[in-house]
Design a protein around this motif. Structure first.
Motif, PDB file in Angstrom:
ATOM      1  N   GLY A  79       6.701  -0.317  -8.506  1.00  0.00           N
ATOM      2  CA  GLY A  79       5.596  -0.403  -9.462  1.00  0.00           C
ATOM      3  C   GLY A  79       4.843  -1.720  -9.346  1.00  0.00           C
ATOM      4  N   ALA A  80       5.592  -2.808  -9.147  1.00  0.00           N
ATOM      5  CA  ALA A  80       4.946  -4.108  -8.993  1.00  0.00           C
ATOM      6  C   ALA A  80       4.119  -4.158  -7.709  1.00  0.00           C
ATOM      7  CB  ALA A  80       5.999  -5.213  -8.994  1.00  0.00           C
ATOM      8  N   ILE A  81       4.657  -3.585  -6.633  1.00  0.00           N
ATOM      9  CA  ILE A  81       3.921  -3.570  -5.368  1.00  0.00           C
ATOM     10  C   ILE A  81       2.675  -2.699  -5.481  1.00  0.00           C
ATOM     11  CG2 ILE A  81       4.043  -2.818  -2.958  1.00  0.00           C
ATOM     12  CD1 ILE A  81       6.967  -3.796  -2.985  1.00  0.00           C
ATOM     13  N   LYS A  82       2.784  -1.590  -6.203  1.00  0.00           N
ATOM     14  CA  LYS A  82       1.608  -0.750  -6.446  1.00  0.00           C
ATOM     15  C   LYS A  82       0.544  -1.528  -7.211  1.00  0.00           C
ATOM     16  CE  LYS A  82       3.146   4.040  -6.583  1.00  0.00           C
ATOM     17  NZ  LYS A  82       3.387   5.195  -7.453  1.00  0.00           N
ATOM     18  N   GLY A  83       0.972  -2.303  -8.185  1.00  0.00           N
ATOM     19  CA  GLY A  83       0.043  -3.119  -8.967  1.00  0.00           C
ATOM     20  C   GLY A  83      -0.669  -4.143  -8.106  1.00  0.00           C
ATOM     21  N   VAL A  84       0.063  -4.771  -7.192  1.00  0.00           N
ATOM     22  CA  VAL A  84      -0.548  -5.736  -6.278  1.00  0.00           C
ATOM     23  C   VAL A  84      -1.554  -5.034  -5.378  1.00  0.00           C
ATOM     24  CG1 VAL A  84      -0.090  -7.288  -4.329  1.00  0.00           C
ATOM     25  CG2 VAL A  84       1.399  -7.328  -6.316  1.00  0.00           C
ATOM     26  N   ASN A  85      -1.185  -3.867  -4.869  1.00  0.00           N
ATOM     27  CA  ASN A  85      -2.081  -3.101  -4.008  1.00  0.00           C
ATOM     28  C   ASN A  85      -3.360  -2.724  -4.756  1.00  0.00           C
ATOM     29  OD1 ASN A  85      -2.966  -1.676  -1.703  1.00  0.00           O
ATOM     30  ND2 ASN A  85      -2.101   0.216  -2.509  1.00  0.00           N
ATOM     31  N   GLU A  86      -3.210  -2.271  -5.992  1.00  0.00           N
ATOM     32  CA  GLU A  86      -4.378  -1.893  -6.788  1.00  0.00           C
ATOM     33  C   GLU A  86      -5.276  -3.092  -7.055  1.00  0.00           C
ATOM     34  OE1 GLU A  86      -2.735  -0.009 -10.247  1.00  0.00           O
ATOM     35  OE2 GLU A  86      -2.110   1.767  -9.115  1.00  0.00           O
ATOM     36  N   ALA A  87      -4.671  -4.255  -7.337  1.00  0.00           N
ATOM     37  CA  ALA A  87      -5.471  -5.464  -7.574  1.00  0.00           C
ATOM     38  C   ALA A  87      -6.245  -5.852  -6.317  1.00  0.00           C
ATOM     39  CB  ALA A  87      -4.566  -6.618  -8.017  1.00  0.00           C
ATOM     40  N   GLN A  88      -5.603  -5.724  -5.147  1.00  0.00           N
ATOM     41  CA  GLN A  88      -6.287  -6.057  -3.904  1.00  0.00           C
ATOM     42  C   GLN A  88      -7.404  -5.064  -3.604  1.00  0.00           C
ATOM     43  OE1 GLN A  88      -3.016  -6.353  -1.109  1.00  0.00           O
ATOM     44  NE2 GLN A  88      -2.961  -8.575  -1.348  1.00  0.00           N
ATOM     45  N   GLN A  89      -7.175  -3.793  -3.879  1.00  0.00           N
ATOM     46  CA  GLN A  89      -8.217  -2.791  -3.650  1.00  0.00           C
ATOM     47  C   GLN A  89      -9.391  -3.012  -4.598  1.00  0.00           C
ATOM     48  OE1 GLN A  89      -6.363   1.047  -3.920  1.00  0.00           O
ATOM     49  NE2 GLN A  89      -5.508   0.935  -1.856  1.00  0.00           N
ATOM     50  N   LYS A  90      -9.106  -3.315  -5.856  1.00  0.00           N
ATOM     51  CA  LYS A  90     -10.169  -3.579  -6.831  1.00  0.00           C
ATOM     52  C   LYS A  90     -10.979  -4.799  -6.401  1.00  0.00           C
ATOM     53  CE  LYS A  90     -10.910  -4.968 -11.606  1.00  0.00           C
ATOM     54  NZ  LYS A  90     -10.272  -5.414 -12.843  1.00  0.00           N
ATOM     55  N   SER A  91     -10.293  -5.823  -5.933  1.00  0.00           N
ATOM     56  CA  SER A  91     -10.976  -7.024  -5.472  1.00  0.00           C
ATOM     57  C   SER A  91     -11.890  -6.715  -4.290  1.00  0.00           C
ATOM     58  CB  SER A  91      -9.949  -8.088  -5.069  1.00  0.00           C
ATOM     59  OG  SER A  91     -10.583  -9.196  -4.483  1.00  0.00           O
ATOM     60  N   GLY A  92     -11.393  -5.931  -3.350  1.00  0.00           N
ATOM     61  CA  GLY A  92     -12.202  -5.549  -2.190  1.00  0.00           C
ATOM     62  C   GLY A  92     -13.407  -4.714  -2.580  1.00  0.00           C
ATOM     63  N   GLN A  93     -13.217  -3.798  -3.529  1.00  0.00           N
ATOM     64  CA  GLN A  93     -14.319  -2.962  -3.989  1.00  0.00           C
ATOM     65  C   GLN A  93     -15.385  -3.789  -4.705  1.00  0.00           C
ATOM     66  OE1 GLN A  93     -12.287  -0.067  -6.375  1.00  0.00           O
ATOM     67  NE2 GLN A  93     -11.659   1.175  -4.610  1.00  0.00           N
TER      68      GLN A  93
END
Length: 118
Positions: A54-68
């Motif tokens: 779950g924590a890794i998913k959260g990091v991935n989502e934060a990175q994707q949001k940042s890229g978007q």
């Protein structure tokens, strides 16, 4: 370094409270905390691997949001101002650094256990 560890611990505690897992008070011995459960009461706490995923998913989502947000800012879209892009970028960097620090601590703990004499 100590601040990052404190930050990771506070994130773990936040995740635990979001899941509904309540830790016993610090002054209560562990055996009393276990005895305090009734026979029919089930604990549906997530496993360590589920929490880590779950924590890794959260990091991935934060990175994707940042890229978007960065891509939207580069395209000149309304609503994607520089401040939002920079905040999202810093959040994703901090989350990634914390994840790397947790990984490093896990690897170190594994190595310590493996190097213990029998």
């Amino acid at each position: 370094m100590s601040h990052s560890i404190t930050s990771v611990l506070s994130q773990i505690r936040t995740l635990q409270t979001q899941v509904g897992q309540v830790a016993p008070p610090a002054d209560m011995p562990r055996s009393n905390a276990i005895q305090g459960l009734s026979e029919g009461q089930n604990i549906n706490a997530p496993s360590f691997s589920q929490t880590l995923q779950g924590a890794i998913k959260g990091v991935n989502e934060a990175q994707q949001k940042s890229g978007q947000l960065a891509a939207a800012f580069e395209r000149g879209e309304a609503g994607a101002d520089l401040a939002k892009v920079m905040v999202a970028s810093q959040q994703s960097q901090l989350a990634f650094r914390a994840t790397v620090e947790v990984r490093n601590r896990l690897v170190q703990a594994y190595q310590d256990v493996m190097n213990m004499p029998l």
